[in-house]
Design a protein around this motif. Structure first.
Motif, PDB file in Angstrom:
ATOM      1  N   LEU A   1      -8.368  50.807 -54.596  1.00 10.61           N
ATOM      2  CA  LEU A   1      -9.458  50.974 -53.641  1.00 10.61           C
ATOM      3  C   LEU A   1     -10.786  50.532 -54.257  1.00 10.61           C
ATOM      4  N   PHE A   2     -10.919  50.627 -55.570  1.00 13.66           N
ATOM      5  CA  PHE A   2     -12.178  50.366 -56.253  1.00 13.66           C
ATOM      6  C   PHE A   2     -12.299  48.960 -56.825  1.00 13.66           C
ATOM      7  N   PHE A   3     -11.238  48.155 -56.721  1.00 14.48           N
ATOM      8  CA  PHE A   3     -11.225  46.803 -57.274  1.00 14.48           C
ATOM      9  C   PHE A   3     -10.685  45.842 -56.221  1.00 14.48           C
ATOM     10  N   HIS A   4     -11.476  44.826 -55.871  1.00 12.27           N
ATOM     11  CA  HIS A   4     -11.055  43.918 -54.804  1.00 12.27           C
ATOM     12  C   HIS A   4      -9.978  42.947 -55.263  1.00 12.27           C
ATOM     13  N   PRO A   5      -9.000  42.715 -54.395  1.00 12.75           N
ATOM     14  CA  PRO A   5      -7.984  41.700 -54.712  1.00 12.75           C
ATOM     15  C   PRO A   5      -8.597  40.302 -54.581  1.00 12.75           C
ATOM     16  N   ASP A   6      -7.964  39.335 -55.207  1.00 16.03           N
ATOM     17  CA  ASP A   6      -8.434  37.954 -55.112  1.00 16.03           C
ATOM     18  C   ASP A   6      -8.550  37.537 -53.656  1.00 16.03           C
ATOM     19  N   ASN A   7      -9.604  36.814 -53.363  1.00 13.91           N
ATOM     20  CA  ASN A   7      -9.848  36.223 -52.045  1.00 13.91           C
ATOM     21  C   ASN A   7     -10.074  37.241 -50.927  1.00 13.91           C
ATOM     22  N   GLU A   8     -10.350  38.484 -51.256  1.00 16.80           N
ATOM     23  CA  GLU A   8     -10.650  39.466 -50.207  1.00 16.80           C
ATOM     24  C   GLU A   8     -12.050  39.178 -49.662  1.00 16.80           C
ATOM     25  N   ARG A   9     -12.155  39.081 -48.346  1.00 19.85           N
ATOM     26  CA  ARG A   9     -13.438  38.764 -47.719  1.00 19.85           C
ATOM     27  C   ARG A   9     -13.571  39.499 -46.390  1.00 19.85           C
ATOM     28  N   GLY A  10     -14.746  39.380 -45.830  1.00 16.23           N
ATOM     29  CA  GLY A  10     -14.983  39.851 -44.475  1.00 16.23           C
ATOM     30  C   GLY A  10     -14.774  41.338 -44.277  1.00 16.23           C
ATOM     31  N   ALA A  11     -14.209  41.654 -43.117  1.00 15.22           N
ATOM     32  CA  ALA A  11     -14.031  43.050 -42.712  1.00 15.22           C
ATOM     33  C   ALA A  11     -13.143  43.821 -43.680  1.00 15.22           C
ATOM     34  N   ALA A  12     -12.106  43.188 -44.203  1.00 14.67           N
ATOM     35  CA  ALA A  12     -11.206  43.882 -45.130  1.00 14.67           C
ATOM     36  C   ALA A  12     -11.966  44.326 -46.381  1.00 14.67           C
ATOM     37  N   ARG A  13     -12.794  43.450 -46.903  1.00 14.98           N
ATOM     38  CA  ARG A  13     -13.571  43.795 -48.100  1.00 14.98           C
ATOM     39  C   ARG A  13     -14.597  44.880 -47.778  1.00 14.98           C
ATOM     40  N   GLU A  14     -15.299  44.722 -46.675  1.00 14.27           N
ATOM     41  CA  GLU A  14     -16.314  45.704 -46.284  1.00 14.27           C
ATOM     42  C   GLU A  14     -15.680  47.083 -46.057  1.00 14.27           C
ATOM     43  N   ASN A  15     -14.532  47.127 -45.402  1.00 14.47           N
ATOM     44  CA  ASN A  15     -13.848  48.405 -45.166  1.00 14.47           C
ATOM     45  C   ASN A  15     -13.432  49.073 -46.474  1.00 14.47           C
ATOM     46  N   ARG A  16     -12.938  48.275 -47.425  1.00 14.48           N
ATOM     47  CA  ARG A  16     -12.543  48.830 -48.716  1.00 14.48           C
ATOM     48  C   ARG A  16     -13.758  49.355 -49.466  1.00 14.48           C
ATOM     49  N   LEU A  17     -14.860  48.591 -49.444  1.00 11.44           N
ATOM     50  CA  LEU A  17     -16.095  49.027 -50.114  1.00 11.44           C
ATOM     51  C   LEU A  17     -16.601  50.348 -49.533  1.00 11.44           C
ATOM     52  N   VAL A  18     -16.609  50.447 -48.218  1.00 12.42           N
ATOM     53  CA  VAL A  18     -17.081  51.679 -47.568  1.00 12.42           C
ATOM     54  C   VAL A  18     -16.186  52.849 -47.948  1.00 12.42           C
ATOM     55  N   ALA A  19     -14.881  52.639 -47.961  1.00 11.51           N
ATOM     56  CA  ALA A  19     -13.944  53.714 -48.323  1.00 11.51           C
ATOM     57  C   ALA A  19     -14.150  54.148 -49.777  1.00 11.51           C
ATOM     58  N   ALA A  20     -14.313  53.192 -50.682  1.00 10.94           N
ATOM     59  CA  ALA A  20     -14.522  53.517 -52.095  1.00 10.94           C
ATOM     60  C   ALA A  20     -15.837  54.258 -52.280  1.00 10.94           C
ATOM     61  N   LYS A  21     -16.882  53.786 -51.634  1.00 10.93           N
ATOM     62  CA  LYS A  21     -18.187  54.431 -51.762  1.00 10.93           C
ATOM     63  C   LYS A  21     -18.190  55.822 -51.136  1.00 10.93           C
ATOM     64  N   THR A  22     -17.358  56.044 -50.139  1.00 13.24           N
ATOM     65  CA  THR A  22     -17.230  57.369 -49.548  1.00 13.24           C
ATOM     66  C   THR A  22     -16.651  58.340 -50.569  1.00 13.24           C
ATOM     67  N   VAL A  23     -15.637  57.902 -51.299  1.00 17.30           N
ATOM     68  CA  VAL A  23     -15.062  58.733 -52.369  1.00 17.30           C
ATOM     69  C   VAL A  23     -16.149  59.039 -53.404  1.00 17.30           C
ATOM     70  N   CYS A  24     -16.875  58.013 -53.825  1.00 16.74           N
ATOM     71  CA  CYS A  24     -17.935  58.199 -54.824  1.00 16.74           C
ATOM     72  C   CYS A  24     -19.024  59.143 -54.310  1.00 16.74           C
ATOM     73  N   GLY A  25     -19.325  59.051 -53.043  1.00 15.61           N
ATOM     74  CA  GLY A  25     -20.368  59.886 -52.468  1.00 15.61           C
ATOM     75  C   GLY A  25     -20.047  61.365 -52.510  1.00 15.61           C
ATOM     76  N   GLN A  26     -18.768  61.705 -52.635  1.00 16.82           N
ATOM     77  CA  GLN A  26     -18.328  63.101 -52.694  1.00 16.82           C
ATOM     78  C   GLN A  26     -18.070  63.551 -54.122  1.00 16.82           C
TER      79      GLN A  26
END
Length: 99
Positions: free
Chosen positions: A32-57
């Motif tokens: 969740l905290f490390f992007h796979p190769d070639n991840e872009r767009g909505a998939a990347r943004e969704n993963r970033l938001v999910a990871a940052k949500t964990v960090c926020g708690q």
């Protein structure tokens, strides 16, 4: 041949790493905290938001971010900041230290 930049890791003292035992991410899939190769767009943004949500708690978010900044960690979400965000923080710190 260009010189390799070595990471400055904190000393290997158990107390220096104790914060990791309390990290919220310990029970989360690390991918969740490390992007796979070639991840872009909505998939990347969704993963970033999910990871940052964990960090926020997380109770040790500040220690995690401090570790990432001090060690020069260049990959993944650390302390709630992405690679690009940490790069901007480091640049700001360098500017401040030169002033």
């Amino acid at each position: 041949m260009p010189a390799l930049k070595l990471l400055k890791l904190p000393p290997p003292v158990a107390e220096s790493w104790e914060w990791q035992m309390h990290a919220e991410c310990r029970d989360v899939d690390g991918s969740l905290f490390f992007h796979p190769d070639n991840e872009r767009g909505a998939a990347r943004e969704n993963r970033l938001v999910a990871a940052k949500t964990v960090c926020g708690q997380c109770a040790v978010r500040e220690q995690c971010l401090e570790y990432a900044l001090e060690s020069g960690e260049r990959h993944g979400i650390w302390g709630g900041l992405s690679e690009d965000e940490r790069t901007r923080v480091r640049r700001g710190q360098r500017r401040t230290s030169r002033s």
